[in-house]
Enzyme design. Structure first.
Site, short mmCIF file in Angstrom:
data_model
loop_
_atom_site.label_atom_id
_atom_site.label_comp_id
_atom_site.label_asym_id
_atom_site.label_seq_id
_atom_site.Cartn_x
_atom_site.Cartn_y
_atom_site.Cartn_z
N ASP A 186 -4.26 5.07 0.54
CA ASP A 186 -3.38 4.32 -0.37
C ASP A 186 -3.60 2.83 -0.10
O ASP A 186 -4.73 2.39 -0.08
CB ASP A 186 -1.93 4.77 -0.19
N HIS A 210 -6.01 2.08 -2.52
CA HIS A 210 -5.60 1.46 -3.78
C HIS A 210 -5.59 -0.06 -3.72
O HIS A 210 -6.16 -0.71 -4.56
CB HIS A 210 -4.22 1.98 -4.19
#
Lengths: 520, 260
Positions: free
Chosen positions: A294, A328
């Protein structure tokens, strides 16, 4: 020039001062008291296996020529508690939790808990004040992947007279019950976790990463390392991997140093952020090698309730000489930032193949304390980052995020939920292999960004055609590819020497900017 | 209490008239039966409820389409995944939205409290399940409004039994609200604590239904354990009384007793 970032009884961390992000640009040799130690290519590094209370001379040499040197002295150490003397076996089978916890509890001030070579199965270890824990090279603390082997940290417990609340657990910005982390610190101070060993959460898609959006039996997923209300903590040089959710989560904690760590989670593992300081002050994140599922770093301060009630921003954070791969976002602010985030300095980092580079996420509802101010990034290299810069005040990933109150692009009346973004400065940043947009930066129409400075920025798009995608996560976002800077709802904008190459749109598109200062 | 299973069966499927009162009782009764089913897992209760509701849906019987009926439909939809329940549920929800949009400033505080009790737990459950929790904000606004009026009229209102409906509304709504929008969840929790504290400072003798809600509030973690022993004693007294005739309220009390 070289500077010392930490000294413990058994290790020391150093940082070369130069202008090269993360890597020093040339290989150099490290000598300690005249003895060759190893070759090094990074700006920030740690030397282990030192003796306590001893004078050392560190020399960095290139082709046998001294390029820099410095004297230092290691700290005092009263005794060493080898966990094997407390019954830990380290055979990868036996549950060693109690044995290691016993060593921790028995350890006096200035003591060191020593974890030698071996694989130690552990559910949760609780930290204690004034100790050093050394996880030696080839030692692994390996998580026990069984939910009910973990205790629960309850969200809020009210005092008997209901006048005070005590918050133990937390999940995504709210004070909710969560399982205990492999390393859990609650109200502890002066702790050092050092060594070249591994803290392996052992999470997988069978247990913790399965049904990621759902609460597990009694509580939400644990972190790998959770520090709640802690002070003066150093975590140095160890590898943190396979975390059940956020890897290292300091929460309402101050004076923290995270140095030369490796943070590794599979790039498809859900919510496995690297380091997420939440309502923390004075945090140094230096020399970290990230590869996560993430965000590499996400700076937070509570979703709404905690930010509004405690008004504790995350502030004074230094992020330097880090390499952030995959995931991300590289450095992210929010989206849970209701207590505000200010004075963040990001310098000399490399971002590689992250969806976004520097990203801020907020939304209506976060409240008047949700102020982002003085975020400064300088000397960053972004390689194949799809969208290098974003500021999104319409972020929709909340249970109530896809509602008109959040998505409305027209000006709404300012209310108790209106957040703010003040001063943002990005300088000396080079990006290559951009795919979606150089930058998508917006304030709210009713609460525009106060000042944005973009200076000496060069972004180059990939040559080949790429599939269009949304530059940010807001409702009704249009898919784009190889777009320039799209900027809107800003009071003062300063643009100096900003170049975007190989794009399919205008270099810079502006809407609702009060004043612009532009230099080429 | 006398035989509960046969009472529920008789009340739901026996030859009873479709009067407003009886229907309302049936909806409450079904909620009690759902609770019993959730604790002991006896599918008979679930099937009884489905049988009753299916007849209503087939006959297009609009009698008693209140919000407790809506909650029953959510339960059936979860259990049987049948679209017919979802369709009926949407109908109840649409009616509710129409009603909520009628601003009736003439409502007395008592009427407003009763409305909170009948509407909010269904509304919030629907929002949680099917509407992205978007309506929490509106529900909280309605609670705040009532809460402020109650505090203004503290002395008089707390001596009135109507305050029980306010407490019940809070507990039932909290149960259906996601903790993930914590600021609202916590606000309701604090309203509940405040209400309980004021009410019991007046030392009114506790009724069976009050005990039911106190026990439920403690079980769900909203209320302090200090109300537990006394409430448990009163509830146990009622349930173990072999001569007591069941009724809709007592079925609810019984369902909570099963958790003890």
């Amino acid at each position: 020039m070289i500077k010392i970032n930490s000294i413990t009884s058994r290790s020391a961390s150093f940082e070369i001062i130069n202008n090269n992000p993360y890597y020093s640009g040339e290989e150099y040799e490290i000598y300690l008291n005249g003895e060759y130690i190893r070759k090094e290519t990074k700006n920030s590094f740690t030397i282990n296996k030192l003796e306590n209370e001893r004078e050392y001379l560190i020399q960095l040499k290139k082709n046998n020529l001294n390029i820099m040197e410095m004297k230092f002295r290691t700290e005092k150490e009263l005794l060493t508690l080898d966990v094997k003397k407390f019954g830990a076996v380290g055979n990868g089978q036996k549950n060693d939790t109690l044995a290691i916890q016993t060593a921790i509890m028995a350890c006096p001030k200035y003591g060191r808990v020593y974890i030698p070579t071996g694989i130690y199965k552990v559910s949760t270890l609780f930290l204690k004040d004034d100790i050093t824990i050394e996880i030696s090279k080839n030692a692994v603390l390996k998580g026990i992947n069984i939910i009910n082997e973990h205790a629960v940290l309850p969200g809020i417990i009210d005092s008997n007279d209901d006048t005070e609340e005590y918050n133990y657990g937390t999940w995504e910005g709210n004070p909710l019950s969560c399982y205990t982390a492999l390393i859990t610190g609650i109200n502890v101070k002066n702790v050092k976790i050092i060594g070249e060993g591994i803290i392996d959460g052992n999470a997988d898609f069978e247990i913790w990463w399965k049904d990621a959006k759902k609460k597990k039996e009694l509580a939400w997923r644990p972190r790998l390392v959770f520090l709640n209300n802690c002070e003066n903590i150093i975590i140095e040089n160890v590898t943190l991997k396979n975390s059940p959710s956020w890897t290292l989560h300091p929460y309402f904690s101050n004076n923290l140093k995270f140095l030369n760590l490796k943070v590794m989670n599979p790039n498809n593992s859900p919510n496995t952020d690297g380091i997420d300081p939440e309502s923390c002050e004075n945090v140094e994140i230096i020399g970290i090698d990230f590869s996560v599922g993430d965000d590499c770093i996400a700076i937070k301060s509570g979703k709404i309730y905690m930010g509004r009630k405690y008004k504790k921003p995350s502030q004074n954070l230094i992020i330097r000489n880090c390499e952030m791969k995959y995931g991300h976002g590289a450095v992210v602010v929010g989206s849970e930032m209701a207590g505000g985030v200010k004075d963040v300095f990001i310098e000399k980092c490399i971002f590689y193949q992250t969806d976004r580079g520097i990203r801020m996420k907020t939304r209506r509802g976060r409240g008047k304390d949700a102020v982002i101010d003085n975020i400064v990034a300088n000397n960053i290299k972004m390689i194949e980052v799809e969208t290098p810069f974003t500021i999104n005040p319409f972020y929709y990933c909340d249970p109530d995020g896809k509602t008109p109150y959040v998505w409305e692009r027209k000006e709404l009346p300012i209310d108790e939920g209106t957040p703010a973004i003040k001063n943002i400065k990005y300088t000396n940043i080079k990006g290559s292999g951009m795919k979606i947009a150089a930058g998508h930066i917006f304030g709210l129409p009713e609460s525009p960004i106060e000042k944005l400075i973009l200076e000496n920025i060069e972004i180059e798009a990939v040559e080949e055609n790429v599939e269009k995608a949304e530059p940010e996560m807001f409702s009704f976002a249009e898919k784009v590819s190889k777009e320039g800077f799209v900027l809107g709802n800003i009071k003062k904008l300063k643009i100096k020497n900003v170049k975007v190459k190989g794009i399919l749109s205008e270099e810079i598109q502006l809407t609702n900017i009060e004043t612009i200062e532009k230099e080429d | 209490m006398k035989n509960i299973e046969s009472y529920i069966e008789e009340a739901l499927l026996g030859p009873m008239a479709c009067s407003r009162d009886l229907i309302c009782d049936k909806n409450c009764l079904m909620l009690g039966a759902i609770n019993i089913y959730k604790v002991i897992g006896n599918a008979k209760y679930k099937n009884l409820i489905a049988k009753y509701v299916d007849v209503k849906i087939n006959e297009k019987n609009k009698c008693g389409l209140d919000y407790n009926y809506g909650k029953v439909l959510i339960f059936l939809y979860d259990e049987f995944k049948s679209e017919k329940y979802k369709k009926s549920l949407e109908e109840v929800y649409s009616n509710l939205i129409v009603e909520l949009n009628k601003v009736d400033i003439k409502d007395s505080l008592i009427e407003k409290i009763k409305k909170l009790y009948t509407v909010e737990s269904f509304f919030v459950e629907y929002e949680t399940r099917f509407n992205g929790k978007a309506g929490y904000k509106d529900s909280i606004k309605r609670f705040r409004k009532v809460r402020d009026e109650i505090i203004e009229q503290k002395e008089t209102i707390y001596k009135d039994k109507i305050i029980d409906f306010y407490i019940m509304a809070l507990i039932e709504t909290l149960e259906k609200m996601s903790e993930e929008i914590f600021e609202y969840y916590r606000e309701l929790q604090l309203m509940l604590k405040e209400a309980i504290k004021i009410k019991y400072s007046y030392k009114i003798k506790k009724t069976e239904m009050e005990c039911y809600f106190l026990l439920k509030g403690i079980r769900l973690g909203y209320l302090d354990e200090k109300y537990f022993e006394n409430s448990k004693k009163i509830v146990e007294g009622v349930i173990t009384d072999k001569n007591r005739e069941p009724n809709c309220d007592l079925i609810m009390v019984y369902s909570e007793y099963l958790y003890l």
